[in-house]
Design a protein around this motif. Structure first.
Motif, PDB file in Angstrom:
ATOM      1  N   ASN A 281      -6.114   5.146  12.508  1.00  0.00           N
ATOM      2  CA  ASN A 281      -5.483   6.231  12.934  1.00  0.00           C
ATOM      3  C   ASN A 281      -3.933   5.852  13.303  1.00  0.00           C
ATOM      4  OD1 ASN A 281      -7.227   8.260  12.459  1.00  0.00           O
ATOM      5  ND2 ASN A 281      -8.219   7.908  14.579  1.00  0.00           N
ATOM      6  N   GLN A 282      -3.992   4.398  14.051  1.00  0.00           N
ATOM      7  CA  GLN A 282      -2.563   3.868  14.224  1.00  0.00           C
ATOM      8  C   GLN A 282      -1.778   3.628  13.083  1.00  0.00           C
ATOM      9  OE1 GLN A 282      -0.877   3.566  17.183  1.00  0.00           O
ATOM     10  NE2 GLN A 282       0.910   2.849  15.785  1.00  0.00           N
ATOM     11  N   VAL A 283      -2.269   3.148  12.032  1.00  0.00           N
ATOM     12  CA  VAL A 283      -1.721   2.535  10.682  1.00  0.00           C
ATOM     13  C   VAL A 283      -0.989   3.984  10.272  1.00  0.00           C
ATOM     14  CG1 VAL A 283      -1.704   1.685   8.378  1.00  0.00           C
ATOM     15  CG2 VAL A 283      -3.065   0.629  10.525  1.00  0.00           C
ATOM     16  N   ARG A 284      -1.975   5.145  10.047  1.00  0.00           N
ATOM     17  CA  ARG A 284      -1.539   6.335   9.634  1.00  0.00           C
ATOM     18  C   ARG A 284      -0.451   7.164  10.317  1.00  0.00           C
ATOM     19  NH1 ARG A 284      -7.337   8.599   8.401  1.00  0.00           N
ATOM     20  NH2 ARG A 284      -7.851   7.450   6.588  1.00  0.00           N
ATOM     21  N   ALA A 285      -0.206   6.826  11.556  1.00  0.00           N
ATOM     22  CA  ALA A 285       0.812   7.035  12.572  1.00  0.00           C
ATOM     23  C   ALA A 285       2.006   6.267  12.075  1.00  0.00           C
ATOM     24  CB  ALA A 285       0.400   7.054  13.947  1.00  0.00           C
ATOM     25  N   ASP A 286       1.905   5.196  12.005  1.00  0.00           N
ATOM     26  CA  ASP A 286       2.921   4.265  11.480  1.00  0.00           C
ATOM     27  C   ASP A 286       3.463   4.824  10.103  1.00  0.00           C
ATOM     28  OD1 ASP A 286       2.811   2.850  13.994  1.00  0.00           O
ATOM     29  OD2 ASP A 286       2.136   1.101  12.874  1.00  0.00           O
ATOM     30  N   GLU A 287       2.640   4.953   9.261  1.00  0.00           N
ATOM     31  CA  GLU A 287       3.112   5.527   8.017  1.00  0.00           C
ATOM     32  C   GLU A 287       3.954   6.879   8.024  1.00  0.00           C
ATOM     33  OE1 GLU A 287       1.088   6.272   3.451  1.00  0.00           O
ATOM     34  OE2 GLU A 287      -0.151   6.120   5.333  1.00  0.00           O
ATOM     35  N   ALA A 288       3.291   7.508   8.952  1.00  0.00           N
ATOM     36  CA  ALA A 288       4.023   8.926   8.979  1.00  0.00           C
ATOM     37  C   ALA A 288       5.404   8.732   9.772  1.00  0.00           C
ATOM     38  CB  ALA A 288       3.270   9.808   9.980  1.00  0.00           C
ATOM     39  N   GLU A 289       5.786   7.661  10.489  1.00  0.00           N
ATOM     40  CA  GLU A 289       6.881   7.526  11.310  1.00  0.00           C
ATOM     41  C   GLU A 289       7.725   6.938  10.042  1.00  0.00           C
ATOM     42  OE1 GLU A 289       9.079   4.695  14.618  1.00  0.00           O
ATOM     43  OE2 GLU A 289       6.678   4.773  14.574  1.00  0.00           O
ATOM     44  N   PHE A 290       7.243   5.916   9.262  1.00  0.00           N
ATOM     45  CA  PHE A 290       7.854   5.462   8.196  1.00  0.00           C
ATOM     46  C   PHE A 290       8.589   6.683   7.179  1.00  0.00           C
ATOM     47  CE2 PHE A 290       8.368   3.817   3.896  1.00  0.00           C
ATOM     48  CZ  PHE A 290       9.182   2.692   4.090  1.00  0.00           C
ATOM     49  N   GLN A 291       7.482   7.433   7.059  1.00  0.00           N
ATOM     50  CA  GLN A 291       8.016   8.765   6.043  1.00  0.00           C
ATOM     51  C   GLN A 291       9.098   9.334   6.620  1.00  0.00           C
ATOM     52  OE1 GLN A 291       6.552   9.839   2.959  1.00  0.00           O
ATOM     53  NE2 GLN A 291       8.687  10.961   3.009  1.00  0.00           N
TER      54      GLN A 291
END
Length: 75
Positions: free
Chosen positions: A53-63
């Motif tokens: 969940n945290q990694v996916r949140a970081d990925e969304a922020e990157f996007q």
């Protein structure tokens, strides 16, 4: 034949948990015509599974950062 070149913006990022890299993100954004290319590589599967969940949140922020750059190039 004629030389044809294209300039791009490259952005990279990492998702880290407790100082350890879990995933790597990269994007190439063309300055002009063309499509952006975004990739993700999981570098620590065990930490990813435990913290997805945290990694996916970081990925969304990157996007979101990629979108910001795309928008600024079109403005």
């Amino acid at each position: 034949m004629a030389l044809k070149t294209q300039q791009t913006v490259t952005i990279t990022g990492t998702s880290e948990i407790d100082g350890q890299q879990v995933a790597y993100f990269s994007a190439q954004i063309p300055q002009g015509e063309g499509n952006s290319t975004i990739s993700r590589s999981v570098t620590n599967q065990t930490l990813y599974d435990a913290n997805r969940n945290q990694v996916r949140a970081d990925e969304a922020e990157f996007q979101g950062k990629v979108y910001d750059i795309e928008d600024s190039l079109l403005a």
